[in-house]
Write a protein that holds these residues in place. Structure first.
Motif, short mmCIF file in Angstrom:
data_model
loop_
_atom_site.label_atom_id
_atom_site.label_comp_id
_atom_site.label_asym_id
_atom_site.label_seq_id
_atom_site.Cartn_x
_atom_site.Cartn_y
_atom_site.Cartn_z
N GLU A 9 -8.89 -5.50 -4.16
CA GLU A 9 -8.03 -6.38 -3.40
C GLU A 9 -8.75 -6.92 -2.18
OE1 GLU A 9 -3.46 -6.45 -1.83
OE2 GLU A 9 -4.39 -4.60 -2.50
N SER A 10 -9.59 -6.09 -1.64
CA SER A 10 -10.33 -6.58 -0.50
C SER A 10 -11.31 -7.65 -0.90
CB SER A 10 -11.07 -5.42 0.16
OG SER A 10 -11.83 -4.73 -0.79
N SER A 101 -0.82 -13.10 4.64
CA SER A 101 -1.03 -11.73 4.17
C SER A 101 -1.81 -10.95 5.20
CB SER A 101 -1.78 -11.75 2.84
OG SER A 101 -2.99 -12.47 2.96
N LYS A 103 -4.58 -9.03 6.38
CA LYS A 103 -5.98 -8.78 6.07
C LYS A 103 -6.70 -8.42 7.35
CE LYS A 103 -5.83 -12.36 2.51
NZ LYS A 103 -6.31 -13.71 2.13
N ILE A 119 -0.51 0.94 5.16
CA ILE A 119 0.35 0.14 6.05
C ILE A 119 1.77 0.65 5.94
CG2 ILE A 119 1.50 -2.11 6.19
CD1 ILE A 119 -1.10 -3.46 5.99
N TYR A 151 2.43 1.55 2.19
CA TYR A 151 1.64 0.84 1.20
C TYR A 151 0.19 1.26 1.41
CZ TYR A 151 -0.73 -2.91 -1.30
OH TYR A 151 -1.53 -3.62 -2.15
N HIS A 153 -3.60 1.06 0.52
CA HIS A 153 -4.51 0.09 -0.10
C HIS A 153 -5.05 0.66 -1.40
CE1 HIS A 153 -7.95 -2.55 -0.73
NE2 HIS A 153 -7.39 -3.38 0.13
N PHE A 170 -4.31 -6.67 2.25
CA PHE A 170 -3.07 -6.03 1.80
C PHE A 170 -2.13 -7.11 1.25
CE2 PHE A 170 -4.87 -3.09 4.79
CZ PHE A 170 -4.60 -1.85 4.25
N LEU A 173 0.92 -6.38 -0.97
CA LEU A 173 2.08 -5.67 -0.45
C LEU A 173 3.31 -6.54 -0.62
CD1 LEU A 173 2.15 -3.89 2.99
CD2 LEU A 173 4.00 -5.40 2.32
N LEU A 198 -1.08 -0.64 10.73
CA LEU A 198 -2.18 -0.21 9.86
C LEU A 198 -2.63 1.18 10.29
CD1 LEU A 198 -4.47 -0.71 7.77
CD2 LEU A 198 -5.80 -1.65 9.66
N HIS A 370 0.18 2.33 -5.13
CA HIS A 370 -0.29 2.58 -3.78
C HIS A 370 0.82 2.47 -2.76
CE1 HIS A 370 -1.16 -1.42 -5.38
NE2 HIS A 370 -0.59 -1.82 -4.28
#
Length: 550
Positions: A9-10, A101, A103, A119, A151, A153, A170, A173, A198, A370
């Motif tokens: 996702e990153s 979002s 990030k 998160i 949530y 990651h 993220f 999410l 976070l 997650h």
DNA sequence: TCGACTCCCACGTTTGAAGGGA
DNA sequence: ATCCCTTCAAACGTGGGAGTCG
């Protein structure tokens, strides 16, 4: 092994369209007051490296790592745009992504140390809002907080090098207003203000979860606060979303959207939407920023992440009044609120924790499971008892949450925790017996924080429907996200077990080993909240005694 | 009556399987 | 057999509108 997981996702974050701010711009948001990161009042001994104790190198490195971690909010300017207009986030029954979002760019990690990034979204205050006269106004007291979820990651746990290599996104999410949400999305109340936070939790396999070196920190970006809605109230927000969200491209163009509607309705003339009409009616007022009434003064609080052996990890939940979480009135400088706490040994228990084993044994993989249960919002956590569940490494859990009854109670530490009842999510085999045990809550002491030991907690089976739980009980759960398609396939009984009045035992897909490890790590913790003096950031030391490494 | 909410829609984006060529 | 690239359909995400509900 993380590289084998494919597109994380990153990594997706790098491909995501939209204005990406440079590192320099995000660096400002990190603005962690480094000189003070050592936490006022927190001595070196408190940090776990007392002279003369022969503190191992790992412990020292871990402390330095966690303290040096900097987090910069990606697309900070975009967030600010929304923030100035009063960010709104759509919540739907099926779950809706956040936009912008969440990030972040993380630096300062130990490249070889593993971390869990997660998160949670906590209420920014205890008010309910309404959009009136083109501004948000307090409309009463907040409804009982939804069960908090975390949530995590999907890359977690991963090395610092992994997290620092690229943006951590993220974006997957999702927010929902479905109290019985079976997907593990973060549950929110509509027309309430929330603040994402976070958390970075150290999960170094060298010392395993819960070792004396385990530490975590919390980062809060005030500009990411938002009001949850089921439909957009402020047309400014709608336009910002359409302009910046690639998924909303179909609505772009000043007149195209209206023309599209006209076409859809087989009309030869544009249709003026309600939002546009509303916008035009109040356009003259748009120059004035929405002004939210002064927010309710609550107490800054700490959430105690407690391990099975009773050690605490504490997440500082900033008081909205003390922290610039109330962001709809002025464009404040988005200082980062940073909370860094650690745990260290302070008791003599020796535990062979399954979570540690599983973490070390399970390979890395990416899963969508997650979502975790997060601590309840600030003051509601004050009475939260702590507990753990008897979960196996592959069992996804969702704990019951604290409820409104505990909100506002002051003498929290003197009250015994209410009984706990749990059901469980399981993907492998259902639990046949539940074990419930309460845990004494240690009063929070003003900064500098210190960790106190509590009674050992057995692990509990988990519950799938928080609503079935007496409020104020367990307040931390781990939730393995179940894809909606899976739920559809399994039918409504699996999706909404509570509607059937059953103990909510659900089949779930096996969580990924990585997430299992993270789950277990978090399983073993529970949250409670106590009052705390107003602090923008601080660090502390958690005490965990006699963890056996390896 | 009204505001909040749900459902459905069409559109655009994303994703991954399938197929073909080197 | 493997890798790379392209194509394409399905899934997903989006805001808006209509209808429902309390």
């Amino acid at each position: 092994m993380l590289q084998d997981k494919g597109l994380s996702e990153s990594e997706e974050a790098f491909r995501a369209p939209g204005p990406a701010l440079g590192e320099a711009s995000t660096t400002n948001s990190t603005s962690v007051p480094e000189p003070t990161l050592a936490a006022p009042g927190l001595s070196g001994a408190a940090l776990g490296s007392p002279p003369g104790q022969g503190a191992d190198v790992a412990a020292t490195a871990a402390e330095q790592t966690i303290e040096n971690i900097k987090v910069g909010l990606h697309e900070k300017e975009l967030w600010k745009k929304f923030h100035e207009a009063g960010t709104e986030m759509i919540i739907t029954k099926a779950g809706r992504r956040m936009f912008p979002s969440y990030k972040v760019k993380v630096t300062g990690m130990n490249p070889k140390t593993k971390y869990i990034l997660l998160i949670d979204i906590v209420p920014a205050d205890d008010h309910r809002y309404k959009f009136c006269d083109n501004k948000w106004m307090v409309a009463g007291k907040a409804e009982p907080a939804m069960p908090g979820r975390l949530y995590v990651h999907p890359d977690s746990p991963a090395t610092g090098a992994h997290w620092m290599r690229q943006l951590v996104s993220f974006q997957k999410l999702k927010l929902t207003n479905n109290h019985l949400d079976p997907f593990g999305h973060i549950i929110l109340n509509s027309m309430h203000k929330y603040q994402p936070r976070l958390h970075i939790v150290k999960a170094d396999e060298n010392n395993a979860f819960g070792s004396k070196n385990t530490a975590f920190c919390t980062h809060v970006f005030p500009e990411t606060s938002f009001i949850s809605v089921t439909s957009y109230q402020n047309h400014k927000i709608t336009q910002l979303k359409i302009e910046n969200n690639p998924f909303a491209k179909g609505f772009r163009g000043s007149d195209d959207s209206d023309l599209r509607v006209a076409r859809l309705q087989s009309k030869e003339y544009p249709v003026i939407s309600k939002s546009i009409m509303r916008q035009r009616l109040v356009s003259s007022q748009l120059s004035a920023k929405p002004d939210v009434s002064p927010l309710h003064s609550a107490h800054q609080a700490l959430q105690h992440y407690q391990y099975e052996n009773g050690a605490h990890m504490q997440f500082a939940a900033a008081e909205p009044q003390d922290l610039p979480l109330n962001t709809f009135s002025t464009q404040r400088d988005s200082s980062l609120f940073y909370h860094c706490l650690k745990r260290r040994a302070d008791s003599a228990r020796h535990l062979d924790l399954p979570c540690k084993r599983s973490y070390l044994e399970t390979p890395s993989s990416v899963g969508d499971d997650h979502y975790f249960r997060s601590p309840p919002p600030y003051d509601q956590q004050m009475l939260s008892p702590s507990y753990c569940s008897e979960v196996t490494p592959r069992e996804a859990c969702m704990y019951s949450s604290s409820g409104p009854e505990i909100a506002g109670v002051s003498a929290v530490d003197d009250l015994p925790p209410p009984p706990l009842s749990c059901n469980m999510w399981t993907s492998v085999s259902p639990y046949t017996s539940y074990s419930v045990q309460t845990m004494e809550t240690v009063p929070y002491q003003p900064f500098p924080t210190h960790f106190t030991t509590t009674t050992m907690m057995p692990r509990l089976p988990t519950i799938s429907a928080q609503s079935a739980q007496p409020p104020g009980n367990a307040h931390f759960s781990v939730y393995n996200q179940l894809s909606q398609s899976q739920v559809r396939e399994r039918g409504p009984s699996a999706s909404f077990p509570r509607e059937r009045g059953l103990p909510a035992v659900c089949e779930r897909k096996p969580p990924s080993p990585h997430l299992n490890a993270a789950n277990e790590f978090l399983y073993s913790q529970s949250f409670s909240l106590t009052r705390e003096s107003s602090l923008q950031y601080h660090s502390g030391v958690g005490a965990v005694e006699n963890w056996t490494d390896g």
